[in-house]
Write a protein that holds these residues in place. Structure first.
Motif, mmCIF file in Angstrom:
data_model
loop_
_atom_site.group_PDB
_atom_site.id
_atom_site.type_symbol
_atom_site.label_atom_id
_atom_site.label_comp_id
_atom_site.label_asym_id
_atom_site.label_seq_id
_atom_site.Cartn_x
_atom_site.Cartn_y
_atom_site.Cartn_z
ATOM 1 N N VAL A 134 18.309 99.484 48.086
ATOM 2 C CA VAL A 134 17.529 98.986 48.983
ATOM 3 C C VAL A 134 15.960 98.937 48.430
ATOM 4 C CG1 VAL A 134 18.767 100.399 50.831
ATOM 5 C CG2 VAL A 134 16.874 101.507 49.428
ATOM 6 N N ARG A 135 15.774 99.560 47.036
ATOM 7 C CA ARG A 135 14.765 99.618 46.421
ATOM 8 C C ARG A 135 14.198 98.034 45.942
ATOM 9 N NH1 ARG A 135 15.798 104.450 43.264
ATOM 10 N NH2 ARG A 135 14.707 106.271 44.262
ATOM 11 N N GLN A 136 12.997 97.613 46.250
ATOM 12 C CA GLN A 136 12.627 96.333 46.032
ATOM 13 C C GLN A 136 11.833 96.159 44.506
ATOM 14 O OE1 GLN A 136 12.868 93.186 47.132
ATOM 15 N NE2 GLN A 136 13.298 93.333 49.526
ATOM 16 N N ALA A 187 23.556 99.990 53.051
ATOM 17 C CA ALA A 187 22.280 99.979 52.641
ATOM 18 C C ALA A 187 21.808 98.495 52.556
ATOM 19 C CB ALA A 187 22.096 100.593 51.432
ATOM 20 N N CYS A 188 20.432 98.412 53.178
ATOM 21 C CA CYS A 188 19.702 97.252 53.434
ATOM 22 C C CYS A 188 18.230 97.227 53.175
ATOM 23 C CB CYS A 188 19.929 96.620 54.689
ATOM 24 S SG CYS A 188 21.522 96.337 55.442
ATOM 25 N N THR A 189 17.839 96.161 52.160
ATOM 26 C CA THR A 189 16.643 96.088 51.836
ATOM 27 C C THR A 189 15.798 95.725 53.333
ATOM 28 O OG1 THR A 189 16.744 94.041 51.402
ATOM 29 C CG2 THR A 189 16.960 95.249 49.636
ATOM 30 N N GLU A 190 14.504 96.154 53.156
ATOM 31 C CA GLU A 190 13.491 95.921 54.231
ATOM 32 C C GLU A 190 13.570 94.453 54.588
ATOM 33 O OE1 GLU A 190 8.742 96.542 55.528
ATOM 34 O OE2 GLU A 190 9.610 97.336 53.463
ATOM 35 N N GLY A 191 13.528 94.165 55.894
ATOM 36 C CA GLY A 191 13.703 92.752 56.530
ATOM 37 C C GLY A 191 14.767 92.086 56.194
ATOM 38 N N ALA A 192 15.954 92.673 55.597
ATOM 39 C CA ALA A 192 17.063 91.492 55.331
ATOM 40 C C ALA A 192 17.558 90.988 56.499
ATOM 41 C CB ALA A 192 18.033 92.614 54.616
ATOM 42 N N ASP A 193 17.751 89.557 56.024
ATOM 43 C CA ASP A 193 18.542 88.845 57.392
ATOM 44 C C ASP A 193 19.873 88.969 57.450
ATOM 45 O OD1 ASP A 193 19.197 86.763 58.999
ATOM 46 O OD2 ASP A 193 18.759 85.314 57.711
ATOM 47 N N VAL A 194 20.446 89.615 58.551
ATOM 48 C CA VAL A 194 21.723 90.102 58.736
ATOM 49 C C VAL A 194 22.576 89.062 59.839
ATOM 50 C CG1 VAL A 194 21.631 92.381 57.931
ATOM 51 C CG2 VAL A 194 21.273 91.709 60.323
ATOM 52 N N SER A 195 21.631 87.917 60.428
ATOM 53 C CA SER A 195 22.155 87.220 61.464
ATOM 54 C C SER A 195 23.412 86.631 60.724
ATOM 55 C CB SER A 195 21.353 86.069 61.579
ATOM 56 O OG SER A 195 20.858 85.484 60.652
ATOM 57 N N GLY A 196 24.454 86.597 61.981
ATOM 58 C CA GLY A 196 25.868 86.156 61.635
ATOM 59 C C GLY A 196 26.874 86.939 60.473
ATOM 60 N N ASN A 232 18.832 91.972 50.540
ATOM 61 C CA ASN A 232 20.301 92.334 50.356
ATOM 62 C C ASN A 232 20.672 93.664 51.107
ATOM 63 O OD1 ASN A 232 22.323 92.333 48.319
ATOM 64 N ND2 ASN A 232 22.004 94.475 48.216
ATOM 65 N N CYS A 233 22.071 93.315 51.561
ATOM 66 C CA CYS A 233 22.769 94.466 52.192
ATOM 67 C C CYS A 233 23.912 94.667 51.324
ATOM 68 C CB CYS A 233 23.157 94.035 53.570
ATOM 69 S SG CYS A 233 21.696 94.274 54.918
ATOM 70 N N GLY A 234 24.355 95.924 51.198
ATOM 71 C CA GLY A 234 25.573 96.293 50.416
ATOM 72 C C GLY A 234 26.268 97.364 50.996
ATOM 73 N N LEU A 235 27.504 97.633 50.533
ATOM 74 C CA LEU A 235 28.125 98.916 50.859
ATOM 75 C C LEU A 235 28.402 99.851 49.783
ATOM 76 C CD1 LEU A 235 31.363 96.564 51.869
ATOM 77 C CD2 LEU A 235 29.712 97.519 53.438
ATOM 78 N N VAL A 236 27.796 101.203 50.161
ATOM 79 C CA VAL A 236 27.739 102.093 49.361
ATOM 80 C C VAL A 236 28.990 102.709 49.056
ATOM 81 C CG1 VAL A 236 26.514 104.446 49.069
ATOM 82 C CG2 VAL A 236 25.383 102.518 50.230
#
Length: 671
Positions: free
Chosen positions: A603-605, A247-256, A229-233
């Motif tokens: 960002v917490r899993q 804020a993004c979680t570890e290893g989040a795929d942001v391609s495109g 996940n990526c989100g807008l704080v």
């Protein structure tokens, strides 16, 4: 669902046997009397009816009977997703249902189900297995933890309460929720009590399951699957650009994926000049690069407007945090500080001790030093809090402006000191005090820590301050802390939505060690938090309460919020449940506020939970449902109905016209 013996389902193919039999069966020809046939010698009828499907109801019963036999053979034990809690000895139970309504619970599972909806479904399944005498309570684990329903045996009230619950954008408060849940069961007479937690455990708080008095169950492991996940704080205007906190979680795929700055059509431009916004358009865009944790992206545009929003393109696990409004300038919490550097600075010079303490809080508030207290209410408009160190008193003009500002939700703290001895003629101490304080040098050593217990552990640091004097305060307000001799040290007076507090010690290190103690920082933090919840909280984290006065209506992304009232503290407030833009309306006056997301919540899993807790949950909260007995009853019932239907059909045919032999000649329908 799954079956213990799937091969037995092959019996279901035999459903074709009765279908074929009904098609092959030819019905008896229907005789029709023809008067002219009496003139013709009798002949034996050999015609046949058309082959057609007869007794369709009977066929359906036989098909259902075969299907039920197939299910029964496949399932001495059929497993389905219904949640239930074991009943020792069949006795009634008391369950505290804890539902995590934090932002992370809006993530989807691997089966594309929203975790919050899955948790609600699990709670409803528990309720569907309830019996008379069972008690339920409902606690919500989004920060701050709240009691949604006190323990009750009225199951209809529990169902109604579940139907009113909705997801929120809050952070997580598991510790508070579990403690609250246990307290709801403490006074119940039930022997068997359980706390059932529906959560993804996306928090750093320990569960402490082994230390709890009430057994804890943690069902639905699918809630704790990891996600990207990526989100807008938040997004804020900074000069001629917009700073977007992501804020993004570890290893989040942001391609495109990208970040877009958009504006609503017709929105006024920021500043005194500029045309209204054109049709809904993208003002600026930036690509989202791979990152972990928190980062800031700056979006520049040729023109900025009041009603703008930032949006993340693409998809991830949580859609709710992919859009946020842009916070215009002037919504920061501003703390005005009136202090004499000659008496309140450390000996090496630089910032005063008061300013240093406020910055040490890292509260995000902007500190603005003052040389004098404004005498016009309009000049106080930008401040959320005022802290006055060792003022000699207030002029009538300053008192009037301060009174107006307080009634609108301002928070002020006056730290009275030796300047009281040189108060100008005609000065006043309203709205802080009803009478004139007196500076005296005969003073006890410190503050009674027990009386200041609301400050928490730092209150113990105030026990010995080495004070060389104190301001004796008339007890004409709420006493929040006392000296060791019982005299008031900290007073609080309410004015409308605002608060005016008075301390009997100044900040100066020459007068005491107050400014060097952790308790002083705790006091400053209390003032800042009070300001955020009243006038100064133009931008706060979701779930942080806003103090509201009578007649104020608060409207946000979820509609109009219902104000809550605490009679013991005479406090009326609202808690914004979702991030976004809010409007506080009172008559023709409208105030704009913003609720932002907690970055750590994004960002917490999720965690899997302790192995011992998983084992205990497996034993007490199970999903295996033995339906073989019910299926056997269904088979027997279908067989009995089939026999009755066959007997009824035979009797109907026996009594039908033409079913008995006739001596009269008959003609038959052609085949």
């Amino acid at each position: 669902m799954s079956f213990l013996f799937p091969a037995a389902l092959a019996i279901a193919v035999l459903v074709g046997v009765p279908v074929a039999a009904h098609f092959l069966r030819r019905g008896q020809a229907r005789e029709v009397t023809f008067p002219g046939a009496s003139l013709v010698p009798a002949a034996r009828a050999t015609a046949k009816q058309r082959a057609r499907l007869e007794d369709r109801g009977l066929l359906a019963l036989r098909a259902l009977l075969i299907l039920a036999l197939a299910l029964l053979g496949a399932s001495p034990l059929m497993q389905c997703s219904r949640l239930s809690v074991a009943r020792p000895g069949g006795a009634s139970m008391a369950l505290a249902i804890v539902l995590d309504d934090s932002l992370s619970m809006q993530a989807t599972t691997s089966e594309d189900d929203v975790r919050w909806e899955r948790a609600l479904a699990g709670a409803r399944q528990l309720l569907s297995n309830a019996r008379e005498g069972d008690a339920f309570s409902i606690v919500l684990a989004g920060a701050p933890a709240r009691l949604a329903l006190a323990a009750t045996t009225e199951l209809s009230a529990v169902r109604a309460s579940l139907d009113t619950l909705a997801a929120s954008s809050r952070s997580t408060d598991l510790a508070g929720a579990l403690g609250l849940a246990e307290s709801t069961l403490a006074e119940l007479p039930h022997v068997h009590k359980r706390v059932v937690l529906f959560s993804d455990l996306a928090t750093a708080e320990p569960l402490g399951a082994d230390e709890r008095a009430t057994p804890l169950l943690l069902p639905l492991p699918e809630l704790r699957e990891p996600f990207d996940n990526c989100g807008l704080v938040a997004a804020r205007v900074r000069g001629q650009a917009v700073d977007v906190e992501i804020a993004c979680t570890e290893g989040a795929d942001v391609s495109g994926r990208g970040v877009e700055l958009r504006v609503r059509e017709g929105t006024a431009a920021l500043g005194t000049e500029g045309k209204p916004a054109p049709a809904d358009a993208v003002l600026a865009r930036a690509e989202l690069t791979a990152r972990e944790g928190h980062a800031t992206v700056r979006l520049g545009a040729d023109a900025l407007y009041r009603d703008m929003r930032v949006q993340l393109t693409g998809r991830d696990a949580i859609a709710a945090d992919d859009e946020t409004p842009v916070i215009p300038p002037g919504h920061d919490l501003v703390v005005g500080v009136l202090v004499d550097p000659a008496t309140a600075s450390v000996q090496t010079g630089g910032a005063t001790v008061l300013e240093t303490g406020l910055r040490a809080l890292d509260s995000g508030a902007r500190i603005e030093p003052l040389t004098s207290l404004p005498e016009e209410a309009a000049d106080l408009e930008r401040f959320g809090a005022l802290i006055l160190d060792d003022p000699p008193g207030l002029t009538p003009e300053a008192r009037s402006a301060l009174q107006t500002w307080l009634e609108q939700g301002g928070v002020a703290l006056a730290l009275w000191g030796p300047a009281l001895r040189s108060a100008p003629l005609g000065s006043t101490f309203e709205p802080f005090l009803g009478g004139a304080p007196i500076w005296e040098t005969n003073t006890p050593d410190g503050i009674d820590p027990e009386s200041a217990g609301w400050l928490g552990e730092p209150a113990r640091s105030l026990g010995a301050l080495g004070a060389s004097g104190r301001a004796r305060l008339a007890e004409n307000g709420a006493v929040l802390a006392r000296w060791t001799d019982g005299e008031p040290w900290l007073l609080e007076r309410r004015h409308g939505r605002g608060i005016a507090s008075s301390s009997g010690l100044p900040v100066s290190v020459d007068q005491s060690d107050l400014a060097l103690r952790p308790g002083f920082l705790a006091l400053l933090d209390h003032v800042v938090q009070q300001a955020r919840s009243r006038r100064g909280g133009r931008e706060t984290v979701v779930g942080q309460a806003w103090e509201v006065g009578p007649g104020i209506q608060v409207e946000g992304p979820a509609g109009v919020l219902r104000a809550q009232h605490q009679p013991e503290s005479d406090r009326t407030y609202v808690e914004p449940p979702l991030h976004g833009r809010y409007h506080l309306r009172q008559g023709e006056t409208t105030e704009e506020r913003f609720a932002t997301l907690h970055p750590e919540e994004m960002v917490r899993q999720p965690r899997s939970g302790p192995a011992s807790l998983a084992q205990e949950t497996e034993q007490a909260a199970y999903t295996d449902v033995d339906v073989s007995r019910e299926l056997a009853f269904v088979v027997l019932a279908l067989g009995f109905i089939e026999l009755l239907a066959r007997a009824w059909l035979r009797r109907g045919r026996a009594g039908a016209p033409g079913s008995r032999p006739s001596s009269r000649p008959a003609t038959t329908e052609p085949t």
